[in-house]
Motif scaffolding. Structure first.
Motif, short mmCIF file in Angstrom:
data_model
loop_
_atom_site.label_atom_id
_atom_site.label_comp_id
_atom_site.label_asym_id
_atom_site.label_seq_id
_atom_site.Cartn_x
_atom_site.Cartn_y
_atom_site.Cartn_z
N VAL A 92 -3.61 4.53 8.91
CA VAL A 92 -2.56 4.12 9.84
C VAL A 92 -2.60 2.62 10.11
O VAL A 92 -1.57 1.93 10.10
CB VAL A 92 -2.67 4.90 11.16
CG1 VAL A 92 -1.61 4.44 12.16
CG2 VAL A 92 -2.56 6.40 10.91
N PHE A 93 -3.81 2.10 10.34
CA PHE A 93 -3.98 0.68 10.66
C PHE A 93 -4.61 -0.02 9.45
O PHE A 93 -5.83 -0.13 9.33
CB PHE A 93 -4.87 0.51 11.89
CG PHE A 93 -4.38 1.27 13.09
CD1 PHE A 93 -3.31 0.80 13.83
CD2 PHE A 93 -4.96 2.48 13.45
CE1 PHE A 93 -2.84 1.51 14.94
CE2 PHE A 93 -4.52 3.19 14.55
CZ PHE A 93 -3.44 2.70 15.30
N VAL A 94 -3.77 -0.48 8.55
CA VAL A 94 -4.26 -1.04 7.29
C VAL A 94 -4.34 -2.56 7.42
O VAL A 94 -3.43 -3.30 7.02
CB VAL A 94 -3.36 -0.64 6.11
CG1 VAL A 94 -3.95 -1.12 4.80
CG2 VAL A 94 -3.17 0.87 6.08
N ASP A 95 -5.43 -3.02 8.03
CA ASP A 95 -5.71 -4.45 8.09
C ASP A 95 -7.22 -4.63 8.19
O ASP A 95 -7.94 -3.72 8.65
CB ASP A 95 -5.00 -5.11 9.28
CG ASP A 95 -5.51 -4.61 10.62
OD1 ASP A 95 -6.51 -5.15 11.13
OD2 ASP A 95 -4.90 -3.64 11.15
N PRO A 96 -7.76 -5.77 7.74
CA PRO A 96 -9.22 -5.93 7.66
C PRO A 96 -9.96 -5.75 8.98
O PRO A 96 -11.02 -5.12 9.02
CB PRO A 96 -9.38 -7.35 7.11
CG PRO A 96 -8.12 -7.62 6.36
CD PRO A 96 -7.05 -6.90 7.12
N LEU A 97 -9.42 -6.30 10.07
CA LEU A 97 -10.11 -6.20 11.36
C LEU A 97 -10.20 -4.75 11.81
O LEU A 97 -11.27 -4.28 12.24
CB LEU A 97 -9.39 -7.04 12.41
CG LEU A 97 -9.99 -6.98 13.83
CD1 LEU A 97 -11.44 -7.46 13.81
CD2 LEU A 97 -9.16 -7.82 14.80
N SER A 98 -9.09 -4.03 11.73
CA SER A 98 -9.12 -2.61 12.14
C SER A 98 -10.09 -1.83 11.27
O SER A 98 -10.85 -0.98 11.78
CB SER A 98 -7.71 -2.01 12.01
OG SER A 98 -6.80 -2.63 12.89
N TRP A 99 -10.08 -2.09 9.99
CA TRP A 99 -10.99 -1.36 9.10
C TRP A 99 -12.44 -1.68 9.39
O TRP A 99 -13.30 -0.80 9.31
CB TRP A 99 -10.64 -1.67 7.64
CG TRP A 99 -9.52 -0.83 7.12
CD1 TRP A 99 -8.56 -0.19 7.86
CD2 TRP A 99 -9.24 -0.52 5.76
NE1 TRP A 99 -7.70 0.50 7.05
CE2 TRP A 99 -8.08 0.31 5.74
CE3 TRP A 99 -9.83 -0.87 4.55
CZ2 TRP A 99 -7.54 0.80 4.56
CZ3 TRP A 99 -9.28 -0.38 3.37
CH2 TRP A 99 -8.15 0.44 3.37
N ALA A 100 -12.74 -2.93 9.72
CA ALA A 100 -14.13 -3.28 10.04
C ALA A 100 -14.59 -2.53 11.30
O ALA A 100 -15.71 -2.00 11.36
CB ALA A 100 -14.26 -4.79 10.24
#
Length: 418
Positions: A92-100
């Motif tokens: 749902v949240f496909v961005d580096p910060l969210s994934w980290a």
């Protein structure tokens, strides 16, 4: 209790552990491949992968307090639910910060889940069969992780399907654990030995666990990213990563038994030299590509994955039995620290030289550990081979796994440095 009765009693626990590791194994490779497809910068991919190990180390420190406060089943249910939700949120949240952040949360969850599972296994085993139970448990972990890689072929990593599948598998792991009739054991916070004292006892053990984390953490976290960078399609990436795990499974016992017959530092030094040479060849683009990449995966997996267990065995050669558990718990944290740093360093190199930079990182890290290991051989005589403790199949999971280890001597009330 007979081994058969023990295995029947822990079947639900092994089933739950297998489901967890299947989901976690798939998720690790899936995130690496999807991050590449999304065009995330290589250093940020390293940060995402390192976040898992940072979360795991943090979870290892505070999870025992949570288990002691609310119990095993509630802890397992809560953290499995969080891990399942985190898997879905990646889609749902496909961005580096969210994934980290989500990857760090997954590490915290897995540390707690492993602690609960292993404390239950420890309760259900006896001094006569702990070694067998531990070996079966680690085989289940690695086999499930290998199978998880194969599921990468099930659907395109650019979609939602694989993230949903990871979430479902982690949720399914709740079923056998929460329905088990196995009595919940008492649990206390793991005792840890002071690092200064531990370094005085086994310098190679301390440096080796950190070095094993640098090498294993980077290779495991970024293997799929490397394969993708070399142009392998998703199905072939899955095969590559499956072969990596398979290579490690095959070489655990031969290397371990060899180390029982000689100065274990020769085996550790020999393996790290081999990693350095193979890493340099691959890092300089001299290793055959195409089908050769699969050979590279098997060889490097077979060298890298046994390293942690060998270092733990070497450290134990110099420890009193009652110190094995607190020393190994500290060594596990060192391994985790190395695994945090490893992907960050590797992706820094990969940013400059391309995917082959992963193997240049492995070569340098392994070469440094080899030099230190051989230097220490000039400073201290070897433990006579007849006095070596037996090698035991080991992976970095949770501190409780060391209580299952037959090399430990569990004694209540033992004091140690903190």
């Amino acid at each position: 209790m007979s081994l058969r009765a023990t295995l029947i009693g822990i079947f639900a626990l092994l089933l739950g552990a297998g489901a967890l590791n299947l989901g976690m194994g798939l998720q690790a490779s899936l995130l690496g491949v999807r991050a590449g497809l999304e065009g995330f910068p290589t250093p940020l991919i390293g940060l995402i992968m390192s976040a898992y190990y940072a979360g795991f180390v943090a979870g290892s420190l505070f999870a025992p307090k949570i288990v002691a406060r609310v119990g095993h089943i509630r802890t397992f249910s809560a953290f499995a639910s969080l891990a399942s939700a985190a898997a879905l949120c990646h889609a749902v949240f496909v961005d580096p910060l969210s994934w980290a952040i989500l990857r760090g949360l997954t590490g915290v969850c897995f540390a707690a889940l492993a602690l609960v599972t292993e404390s239950w296994l420890n309760e259900r085993s006896s001094n006569l069969n702990r070694g067998t139970v531990l070996s079966i448990y680690f085989v289940v972990i690695l086999a499930s992780t290998a199978v998880g890689q194969a599921f990468l072929m099930m659907a395109p990593p650019s979609g939602y399907d694989l993230f949903i599948f990871v979430s479902v598998i982690i949720s399914v792991a709740l079923v056998p654990i929460t329905l088990t009739s196995t009595p919940t054991p008492a649990i206390s916070e793991p005792r840890r030995m002071a690092l200064r004292r531990l370094f005085g006892i086994s310098p190679v053990g301390v440096a080796g666990c950190f070095g094993a984390g640098l090498v294993t953490g980077a290779f495991w976290a970024l293997g799929a990213v490397y394969a993708q960078g070399k142009g392998l399609p998703t199905d072939d990436i899955a095969i590559f990563m499956t072969l990596v795990v398979g290579g490690g499974v095959v070489t655990q016992w031969p290397f371990g038994r060899l180390s029982d017959q000689m100065d274990r530092r020769y085996v550790i030094g020999g393996i790290t030299v081999a990693i350095a040479i193979l890493g340099a060849i691959a890092g300089l683009g001299l290793f055959p590509e195409g089908q050769g990449l699969y050979v590279l995966g098997v060889l490097m997996g077979g060298l890298v994955l046994p390293l942690y267990g060998l270092v733990i065995a070497h450290a134990n050669d110099f420890l009193e039995q009652e110190d094995f558990v607190p020393a190994s718990a500290s060594l596990l944290l060192l391994y985790g620290a190395g695994a945090i740093v490893g992907p960050l360093l590797a992706t820094g190199v990969m940013e400059f030289v391309g995917p082959d930079g992963l193997f240049l990182h492995l070569a340098v890290a392994a070469a440094l550990l080899a030099v230190f290991t051989f230097y220490r051989m000039t400073q201290r005589a070897a433990v006579p081979s007849e006095d070596n403790v037996d090698f035991v199949f080991a992976q970095g999971v949770s501190p409780v796994s060391f209580e299952l280890d037959p090399r430990s001597d569990i004694e209540e009330g033992c004091e140690t440095d903190t």
